[in-house]
Design a protein around this motif. Sequence first.
Motif, PDB file in Angstrom:
ATOM      1  N   GLY A   1     -35.718  -3.375 -60.821  1.00 34.24           N
ATOM      2  CA  GLY A   1     -35.925  -3.477 -59.379  1.00 34.24           C
ATOM      3  C   GLY A   1     -37.041  -4.391 -58.943  1.00 34.24           C
ATOM      4  O   GLY A   1     -37.485  -4.322 -57.797  1.00 34.24           O
ATOM      5  N   GLY A   2     -37.493  -5.265 -59.817  1.00 28.70           N
ATOM      6  CA  GLY A   2     -38.593  -6.157 -59.456  1.00 28.70           C
ATOM      7  C   GLY A   2     -38.122  -7.428 -58.760  1.00 28.70           C
ATOM      8  O   GLY A   2     -36.941  -7.761 -58.758  1.00 28.70           O
ATOM      9  N   SER A   3     -39.076  -8.116 -58.163  1.00 30.65           N
ATOM     10  CA  SER A   3     -38.833  -9.436 -57.556  1.00 30.65           C
ATOM     11  C   SER A   3     -39.722 -10.437 -58.260  1.00 30.65           C
ATOM     12  O   SER A   3     -40.911 -10.187 -58.463  1.00 30.65           O
ATOM     13  N   LEU A   4     -39.164 -11.575 -58.621  1.00 27.16           N
ATOM     14  CA  LEU A   4     -39.890 -12.602 -59.357  1.00 27.16           C
ATOM     15  C   LEU A   4     -39.840 -13.897 -58.551  1.00 27.16           C
ATOM     16  O   LEU A   4     -38.752 -14.431 -58.291  1.00 27.16           O
ATOM     17  N   TYR A   5     -40.991 -14.393 -58.137  1.00 23.44           N
ATOM     18  CA  TYR A   5     -41.068 -15.633 -57.360  1.00 23.44           C
ATOM     19  C   TYR A   5     -41.294 -16.808 -58.300  1.00 23.44           C
ATOM     20  O   TYR A   5     -42.227 -16.803 -59.104  1.00 23.44           O
ATOM     21  N   ASP A   6     -40.434 -17.814 -58.215  1.00 24.89           N
ATOM     22  CA  ASP A   6     -40.551 -19.026 -59.028  1.00 24.89           C
ATOM     23  C   ASP A   6     -41.199 -20.109 -58.168  1.00 24.89           C
ATOM     24  O   ASP A   6     -40.551 -20.691 -57.290  1.00 24.89           O
ATOM     25  N   GLY A   7     -42.486 -20.356 -58.420  1.00 22.44           N
ATOM     26  CA  GLY A   7     -43.224 -21.334 -57.630  1.00 22.44           C
ATOM     27  C   GLY A   7     -42.723 -22.759 -57.798  1.00 22.44           C
ATOM     28  O   GLY A   7     -42.929 -23.592 -56.912  1.00 22.44           O
ATOM     29  N   SER A   8     -42.037 -23.057 -58.902  1.00 21.31           N
ATOM     30  CA  SER A   8     -41.556 -24.425 -59.098  1.00 21.31           C
ATOM     31  C   SER A   8     -40.337 -24.727 -58.230  1.00 21.31           C
ATOM     32  O   SER A   8     -40.073 -25.879 -57.908  1.00 21.31           O
ATOM     33  N   SER A   9     -39.581 -23.705 -57.832  1.00 17.56           N
ATOM     34  CA  SER A   9     -38.394 -23.927 -56.998  1.00 17.56           C
ATOM     35  C   SER A   9     -38.504 -23.289 -55.619  1.00 17.56           C
ATOM     36  O   SER A   9     -37.751 -23.639 -54.709  1.00 17.56           O
ATOM     37  N   GLY A  10     -39.414 -22.337 -55.470  1.00 18.58           N
ATOM     38  CA  GLY A  10     -39.539 -21.621 -54.200  1.00 18.58           C
ATOM     39  C   GLY A  10     -38.538 -20.485 -54.060  1.00 18.58           C
ATOM     40  O   GLY A  10     -38.444 -19.857 -53.009  1.00 18.58           O
ATOM     41  N   ARG A  11     -37.782 -20.197 -55.114  1.00 20.11           N
ATOM     42  CA  ARG A  11     -36.786 -19.123 -55.069  1.00 20.11           C
ATOM     43  C   ARG A  11     -37.383 -17.802 -55.556  1.00 20.11           C
ATOM     44  O   ARG A  11     -38.282 -17.786 -56.385  1.00 20.11           O
ATOM     45  N   THR A  12     -36.783 -16.711 -55.065  1.00 19.53           N
ATOM     46  CA  THR A  12     -37.168 -15.370 -55.519  1.00 19.53           C
ATOM     47  C   THR A  12     -35.957 -14.730 -56.186  1.00 19.53           C
ATOM     48  O   THR A  12     -34.860 -14.737 -55.628  1.00 19.53           O
ATOM     49  N   TYR A  13     -36.163 -14.224 -57.378  1.00 22.28           N
ATOM     50  CA  TYR A  13     -35.102 -13.618 -58.176  1.00 22.28           C
ATOM     51  C   TYR A  13     -35.347 -12.120 -58.315  1.00 22.28           C
ATOM     52  O   TYR A  13     -36.481 -11.655 -58.248  1.00 22.28           O
ATOM     53  N   THR A  14     -34.290 -11.379 -58.567  1.00 21.85           N
ATOM     54  CA  THR A  14     -34.414  -9.985 -58.980  1.00 21.85           C
ATOM     55  C   THR A  14     -34.765 -10.029 -60.464  1.00 21.85           C
ATOM     56  O   THR A  14     -34.325 -10.933 -61.188  1.00 21.85           O
ATOM     57  N   CYS A  15     -35.554  -9.076 -60.920  1.00 22.21           N
ATOM     58  CA  CYS A  15     -35.898  -9.101 -62.339  1.00 22.21           C
ATOM     59  C   CYS A  15     -35.954  -7.699 -62.915  1.00 22.21           C
ATOM     60  O   CYS A  15     -36.077  -6.708 -62.203  1.00 22.21           O
ATOM     61  N   LYS A  16     -35.840  -7.655 -64.226  1.00 19.12           N
ATOM     62  CA  LYS A  16     -36.007  -6.421 -64.982  1.00 19.12           C
ATOM     63  C   LYS A  16     -36.630  -6.785 -66.315  1.00 19.12           C
ATOM     64  O   LYS A  16     -36.637  -7.954 -66.715  1.00 19.12           O
ATOM     65  N   ALA A  17     -37.159  -5.788 -67.002  1.00 19.85           N
ATOM     66  CA  ALA A  17     -37.828  -6.053 -68.280  1.00 19.85           C
ATOM     67  C   ALA A  17     -37.594  -4.896 -69.239  1.00 19.85           C
ATOM     68  O   ALA A  17     -37.433  -3.751 -68.831  1.00 19.85           O
ATOM     69  N   THR A  18     -37.577  -5.238 -70.517  1.00 15.54           N
ATOM     70  CA  THR A  18     -37.529  -4.237 -71.578  1.00 15.54           C
ATOM     71  C   THR A  18     -38.521  -4.666 -72.651  1.00 15.54           C
ATOM     72  O   THR A  18     -38.882  -5.838 -72.736  1.00 15.54           O
ATOM     73  N   ILE A  19     -38.929  -3.715 -73.459  1.00 12.33           N
ATOM     74  CA  ILE A  19     -39.787  -4.035 -74.601  1.00 12.33           C
ATOM     75  C   ILE A  19     -39.100  -3.512 -75.845  1.00 12.33           C
ATOM     76  O   ILE A  19     -38.667  -2.365 -75.901  1.00 12.33           O
ATOM     77  N   LYS A  20     -38.985  -4.398 -76.821  1.00 15.14           N
ATOM     78  CA  LYS A  20     -38.361  -4.029 -78.099  1.00 15.14           C
ATOM     79  C   LYS A  20     -39.111  -4.735 -79.217  1.00 15.14           C
ATOM     80  O   LYS A  20     -39.329  -5.948 -79.152  1.00 15.14           O
TER      81      LYS A  20
END
Length: 198
Positions: free
Chosen positions: A153-172
Motif C-alpha cells: 500500500g505504499g506510494s513511491l515518487y520517482d523524481g527523475s520522471s515526476g511519476r508516483t507509483y504504488t509499491c510493496k516490499a518483501t524481505i527474503k
Amino acid sequence: MNAPRVREPVLPDGVRCLYEGGCTPDARNKIASWKPLKRITGMNASLVLRQSAVSMMLFVVSLFLTLTAHAQQAPGDGIVGIWEADDGSVKLDMYKAGAAFEARLLYGNQVVESDNVTFKLDTRNPDPAQRSRSLKNIVFLTGLRWDDGEWTGGSLYDGSSGRTYTCKATIKDGKMYLRGYLGISALGQTRVFHRVNA
C-alpha cells in the motif's frame, strides 16, 4: 525424594474456630491465653512470607519477559534501516512513521548531476510549487504498511520522471525486494536492495 510432611497442630476447640471462622468473644479470650498459639502464628507468618516471596518473584519474572518481548523488534520493523540497490543506483533510509513506513532518498544515480554528488532539482514534479526543491533527502516512499508477511500500500515518487507509483516490499534472505507499479503489480519493476551501515 518426597518433601517432608508438615504435621497439622492439634488445636483446642476454641482455637479451631479461627481457622474455620466465626469465633465468639469468649473463644477469642481463650485463644489469646493459649501459649502454643504464638508458635502456630509464627509458622503461619513464615508461610505467608514464603508465599509473598514466591508471588513477588513470579511478578518480577513476568515483568522481565514482557519487557524483553517489547524490546525485540516487531516483524514489520525488519524493514527499518539503510538500504542500497544491488546495482548501486539508489540508496535509501527506511524508517517508521506512525503505523506506516517511509523512506528518505540518500542517493539516486538518476537524480544527481554529472558530478555524481549534487542533487538535481525536482523539476518534473506535477506540483509547480515543488519544482524548485532539491531531491536530496526527500521522502519519496510513503504509506508502506506491514500486512501478512509483506509491506504493501505504499506510494513511491520517482523524481527523475515526476511519476508516483504504488509499491510493496518483501524481505527474503536479508534482501529487500521493492516493487513499484502503476495499477497492476504484474506490470511493475522490482529492485533488489541489501542493507548497509550508516
